[in-house]
Design a protein around this motif. Structure first.
Motif, PDB file in Angstrom:
ATOM      1  N   TYR A   1       0.830  -1.202   0.000  1.00 13.18           N
ATOM      2  CA  TYR A   1       0.000   0.000   0.000  1.00 13.18           C
ATOM      3  C   TYR A   1       0.865   1.252   0.000  1.00 13.18           C
ATOM      4  CZ  TYR A   1      -3.731  -3.280   0.962  1.00 13.18           C
ATOM      5  OH  TYR A   1      -4.612  -4.320   0.859  1.00 13.18           O
ATOM      6  N   VAL A   2       2.144   1.097   0.342  1.00  7.92           N
ATOM      7  CA  VAL A   2       3.075   2.223   0.291  1.00  7.92           C
ATOM      8  C   VAL A   2       3.389   2.579  -1.158  1.00  7.92           C
ATOM      9  CG1 VAL A   2       5.408   3.000   0.839  1.00  7.92           C
ATOM     10  CG2 VAL A   2       4.090   1.718   2.536  1.00  7.92           C
ATOM     11  N   TYR A   3       3.651   1.573  -1.980  1.00  6.31           N
ATOM     12  CA  TYR A   3       3.994   1.797  -3.381  1.00  6.31           C
ATOM     13  C   TYR A   3       2.795   1.641  -4.311  1.00  6.31           C
ATOM     14  CZ  TYR A   3       8.800   1.602  -1.751  1.00  6.31           C
ATOM     15  OH  TYR A   3       9.988   1.859  -1.085  1.00  6.31           O
ATOM     16  N   GLY A   4       1.680   1.130  -3.798  1.00  2.00           N
ATOM     17  CA  GLY A   4       0.486   0.968  -4.622  1.00  2.00           C
ATOM     18  C   GLY A   4       0.600  -0.163  -5.616  1.00  2.00           C
ATOM     19  N   LEU A   5       1.130  -1.308  -5.178  1.00  2.00           N
ATOM     20  CA  LEU A   5       1.408  -2.427  -6.068  1.00  2.00           C
ATOM     21  C   LEU A   5       0.777  -3.722  -5.560  1.00  2.00           C
ATOM     22  CD1 LEU A   5       5.239  -1.783  -6.557  1.00  2.00           C
ATOM     23  CD2 LEU A   5       3.402  -1.097  -8.121  1.00  2.00           C
ATOM     24  N   TYR A   6       0.462  -4.607  -6.505  1.00  2.00           N
ATOM     25  CA  TYR A   6       0.069  -5.966  -6.144  1.00  2.00           C
ATOM     26  C   TYR A   6       0.639  -6.912  -7.195  1.00  2.00           C
ATOM     27  CZ  TYR A   6      -3.437  -6.187  -9.878  1.00  2.00           C
ATOM     28  OH  TYR A   6      -4.049  -6.198 -11.113  1.00  2.00           O
ATOM     29  N   GLY A   7       0.792  -8.185  -6.820  1.00  6.03           N
ATOM     30  CA  GLY A   7       1.321  -9.154  -7.774  1.00  6.03           C
ATOM     31  C   GLY A   7       1.457 -10.520  -7.143  1.00  6.03           C
ATOM     32  N   VAL A   8       2.236 -11.375  -7.809  1.00  7.41           N
ATOM     33  CA  VAL A   8       2.472 -12.732  -7.335  1.00  7.41           C
ATOM     34  C   VAL A   8       3.962 -13.045  -7.499  1.00  7.41           C
ATOM     35  CG1 VAL A   8       1.979 -15.187  -7.676  1.00  7.41           C
ATOM     36  CG2 VAL A   8       0.149 -13.501  -7.968  1.00  7.41           C
ATOM     37  N   ALA A   9       4.579 -13.539  -6.448  1.00  7.33           N
ATOM     38  CA  ALA A   9       5.969 -13.984  -6.523  1.00  7.33           C
ATOM     39  C   ALA A   9       6.001 -15.444  -6.952  1.00  7.33           C
ATOM     40  CB  ALA A   9       6.657 -13.827  -5.177  1.00  7.33           C
ATOM     41  N   ASP A  10       6.882 -15.788  -7.886  1.00  6.80           N
ATOM     42  CA  ASP A  10       7.012 -17.184  -8.315  1.00  6.80           C
ATOM     43  C   ASP A  10       7.305 -18.072  -7.118  1.00  6.80           C
ATOM     44  OD1 ASP A  10       6.527 -16.642 -10.984  1.00  6.80           O
ATOM     45  OD2 ASP A  10       8.642 -16.366 -11.460  1.00  6.80           O
ATOM     46  N   ILE A  11       8.328 -17.702  -6.366  1.00  9.33           N
ATOM     47  CA  ILE A  11       8.723 -18.459  -5.176  1.00  9.33           C
ATOM     48  C   ILE A  11       9.207 -17.484  -4.108  1.00  9.33           C
ATOM     49  CG2 ILE A  11      10.430 -20.075  -4.209  1.00  9.33           C
ATOM     50  CD1 ILE A  11      10.364 -21.606  -6.797  1.00  9.33           C
ATOM     51  N   VAL A  12       8.848 -17.760  -2.865  1.00 11.33           N
ATOM     52  CA  VAL A  12       9.436 -17.038  -1.727  1.00 11.33           C
ATOM     53  C   VAL A  12      10.060 -18.081  -0.816  1.00 11.33           C
ATOM     54  CG1 VAL A  12       9.049 -15.544   0.249  1.00 11.33           C
ATOM     55  CG2 VAL A  12       7.756 -15.172  -1.866  1.00 11.33           C
ATOM     56  N   GLU A  13      11.339 -17.922  -0.555  1.00  8.63           N
ATOM     57  CA  GLU A  13      12.064 -18.873   0.286  1.00  8.63           C
ATOM     58  C   GLU A  13      12.198 -18.332   1.702  1.00  8.63           C
ATOM     59  OE1 GLU A  13      14.793 -21.026  -3.156  1.00  8.63           O
ATOM     60  OE2 GLU A  13      15.772 -19.769  -1.641  1.00  8.63           O
ATOM     61  N   TYR A  14      11.865 -19.195   2.659  1.00  9.69           N
ATOM     62  CA  TYR A  14      11.948 -18.852   4.075  1.00  9.69           C
ATOM     63  C   TYR A  14      12.965 -19.777   4.738  1.00  9.69           C
ATOM     64  CZ  TYR A  14       7.419 -16.575   3.234  1.00  9.69           C
ATOM     65  OH  TYR A  14       6.406 -15.792   2.734  1.00  9.69           O
ATOM     66  N   ASP A  15      13.861 -19.198   5.509  1.00 15.90           N
ATOM     67  CA  ASP A  15      14.798 -19.984   6.290  1.00 15.90           C
ATOM     68  C   ASP A  15      14.045 -20.547   7.490  1.00 15.90           C
ATOM     69  OD1 ASP A  15      16.767 -20.974   8.000  1.00 15.90           O
ATOM     70  OD2 ASP A  15      18.217 -19.445   7.406  1.00 15.90           O
ATOM     71  N   ALA A  16      13.966 -21.853   7.579  1.00 19.92           N
ATOM     72  CA  ALA A  16      13.205 -22.494   8.661  1.00 19.92           C
ATOM     73  C   ALA A  16      13.780 -22.191  10.033  1.00 19.92           C
ATOM     74  CB  ALA A  16      13.167 -24.006   8.437  1.00 19.92           C
ATOM     75  N   ASP A  17      15.064 -21.822  10.088  1.00 23.74           N
ATOM     76  CA  ASP A  17      15.706 -21.536  11.367  1.00 23.74           C
ATOM     77  C   ASP A  17      15.608 -20.065  11.762  1.00 23.74           C
ATOM     78  OD1 ASP A  17      16.544 -24.192  11.611  1.00 23.74           O
ATOM     79  OD2 ASP A  17      18.288 -23.803  10.330  1.00 23.74           O
ATOM     80  N   SER A  18      15.165 -19.229  10.821  1.00 24.57           N
ATOM     81  CA  SER A  18      15.064 -17.798  11.120  1.00 24.57           C
ATOM     82  C   SER A  18      13.907 -17.200  10.339  1.00 24.57           C
ATOM     83  CB  SER A  18      16.367 -17.074  10.747  1.00 24.57           C
ATOM     84  OG  SER A  18      16.199 -15.677  10.860  1.00 24.57           O
ATOM     85  N   LYS A  19      12.859 -16.797  11.050  1.00 24.74           N
ATOM     86  CA  LYS A  19      11.692 -16.221  10.402  1.00 24.74           C
ATOM     87  C   LYS A  19      12.007 -14.863   9.762  1.00 24.74           C
ATOM     88  CE  LYS A  19       8.276 -18.501  13.344  1.00 24.74           C
ATOM     89  NZ  LYS A  19       7.132 -18.305  14.281  1.00 24.74           N
ATOM     90  N   LEU A  20      13.175 -14.316  10.087  1.00 28.41           N
ATOM     91  CA  LEU A  20      13.562 -13.024   9.536  1.00 28.41           C
ATOM     92  C   LEU A  20      14.253 -13.149   8.190  1.00 28.41           C
ATOM     93  CD1 LEU A  20      14.915 -11.258  12.762  1.00 28.41           C
ATOM     94  CD2 LEU A  20      12.627 -11.145  11.764  1.00 28.41           C
ATOM     95  N   SER A  21      14.589 -14.361   7.777  1.00 29.52           N
ATOM     96  CA  SER A  21      15.296 -14.583   6.520  1.00 29.52           C
ATOM     97  C   SER A  21      14.303 -14.973   5.426  1.00 29.52           C
ATOM     98  CB  SER A  21      16.364 -15.669   6.689  1.00 29.52           C
ATOM     99  OG  SER A  21      17.045 -15.873   5.468  1.00 29.52           O
ATOM    100  N   ILE A  22      14.000 -14.037   4.544  1.00 29.55           N
ATOM    101  CA  ILE A  22      13.020 -14.239   3.473  1.00 29.55           C
ATOM    102  C   ILE A  22      13.630 -13.750   2.166  1.00 29.55           C
ATOM    103  CG2 ILE A  22      10.715 -13.623   2.635  1.00 29.55           C
ATOM    104  CD1 ILE A  22       9.918 -13.076   5.532  1.00 29.55           C
ATOM    105  N   MET A  23      13.425 -14.519   1.076  1.00 25.80           N
ATOM    106  CA  MET A  23      13.995 -14.121  -0.208  1.00 25.80           C
ATOM    107  C   MET A  23      13.026 -14.439  -1.349  1.00 25.80           C
ATOM    108  SD  MET A  23      17.654 -15.104  -1.990  1.00 25.80           S
ATOM    109  CE  MET A  23      17.270 -16.831  -2.287  1.00 25.80           C
ATOM    110  N   PRO A  24      12.641 -13.441  -2.132  1.00 33.43           N
ATOM    111  CA  PRO A  24      11.833 -13.710  -3.330  1.00 33.43           C
ATOM    112  C   PRO A  24      12.716 -14.236  -4.457  1.00 33.43           C
ATOM    113  CG  PRO A  24      12.283 -11.361  -3.176  1.00 33.43           C
ATOM    114  CD  PRO A  24      12.879 -11.997  -1.947  1.00 33.43           C
ATOM    115  N   VAL A  25      12.188 -15.191  -5.209  1.00 32.30           N
ATOM    116  CA  VAL A  25      12.910 -15.756  -6.350  1.00 32.30           C
ATOM    117  C   VAL A  25      12.005 -15.660  -7.573  1.00 32.30           C
ATOM    118  CG1 VAL A  25      14.108 -17.752  -7.306  1.00 32.30           C
ATOM    119  CG2 VAL A  25      14.105 -17.369  -4.825  1.00 32.30           C
ATOM    120  N   GLU A  26      12.454 -14.935  -8.593  1.00 37.34           N
ATOM    121  CA  GLU A  26      11.690 -14.765  -9.828  1.00 37.34           C
ATOM    122  C   GLU A  26      12.306 -15.635 -10.923  1.00 37.34           C
ATOM    123  OE1 GLU A  26       8.883 -13.224 -12.612  1.00 37.34           O
ATOM    124  OE2 GLU A  26       8.942 -13.305 -10.418  1.00 37.34           O
ATOM    125  N   TYR A  27      11.464 -16.390 -11.611  1.00 33.21           N
ATOM    126  CA  TYR A  27      11.926 -17.259 -12.692  1.00 33.21           C
ATOM    127  C   TYR A  27      11.734 -16.569 -14.041  1.00 33.21           C
ATOM    128  CZ  TYR A  27      12.753 -21.444  -9.891  1.00 33.21           C
ATOM    129  OH  TYR A  27      13.271 -22.357  -9.010  1.00 33.21           O
TER     130      TYR A  27
END
Length: 210
Positions: A70-96
């Motif tokens: 809502y800050v940038y006024g955007l919506y969409g879908v990420a192909d993949i989002v990777e979460y580190d199971a040991d750290s909820k703070l580690s998140i990475m979007p992956v676009e194919y």
């Protein structure tokens, strides 16, 4: 902050950074033509974007993740989002992407925008994303730098500005036009007029109600 009704497709940032006219033809005038490149890309994403998630070695990968900012006024879908199971703070979007890595930042801007959406949704800081290219079958790590963030912000504002105006910029014929799926609709060789405008310049006024 933008409202729900004001959100625009995140994918438009890539179109806008490639060519403002291409963005307007797709997102303002609702034109779209399949080319060999876009067909390959669509079939490639159909294989990637199956809903659900998979786990491996402490990593959870969620597919087809819905994004919003809502800050940038955007919506969409990420192909993949990777979460580190040991750290909820580690998140990475992956676009194919189906093709090869590009020198220009068109693809990196899309990943950066996905990261900004995830930051807003998850309340975390994301420093890296990734691009996976089908031709090389390798990942390119994308650093979510302040420079890249700034470009996403400027493009998002410009996109909302053009959309509010309903404005389709005139084209400038460039070498990249040869690979554009909307080349025939854009008509860059006749000064960037749309087909309707082209004929109206000759006083025929075809295709538009009076």
């Amino acid at each position: 902050m933008y409202s729900e009704d004001e959100l625009l497709p995140l994918s438009g940032l890539q179109h806008l950074s490639f060519c403002e006219r291409q963005w307007a033809l797709i997102h303002v005038e609702s034109m779209w033509e399949e080319s060999a490149d876009t067909l390959r890309g669509r079939f490639f994403h159909e294989r990637v974007d199956a809903s659900g998630y998979s786990c491996r070695a402490g990593l959870r990968a969620e597919r087809s993740v819905r994004l919003v900012s809502y800050v940038y006024g955007l919506y969409g879908v990420a192909d993949i989002v990777e979460y580190d199971a040991d750290s909820k703070l580690s998140i990475m979007p992956v676009e194919y992407k189906v093709g090869n890595p590009k020198i220009e930042d068109w693809d990196r801007l899309q990943v950066c925008a996905q990261a900004l959406c995830l930051e807003e949704m998850e309340g975390v800081r994301i420093d890296v994303g990734a691009l996976y290219y089908g031709e090389t079958r390798r990942r390119e790590v994308v650093e979510i730098t302040e420079k890249l963030r700034g470009r996403v912000g400027r493009l998002a504002r410009r996109m909302h500005e053009l959309y509010a105006l309903g404005l389709t910029p005139r084209a400038e014929a460039r070498s990249r036009c040869r690979r554009c799926s909307l080349r025939e609709e854009c008509l860059p060789s006749v000064g960037g007029l749309s087909a309707i405008d082209y004929w109206e310049d000759f006083g025929l006024g075809l295709g538009r109600s009076q």
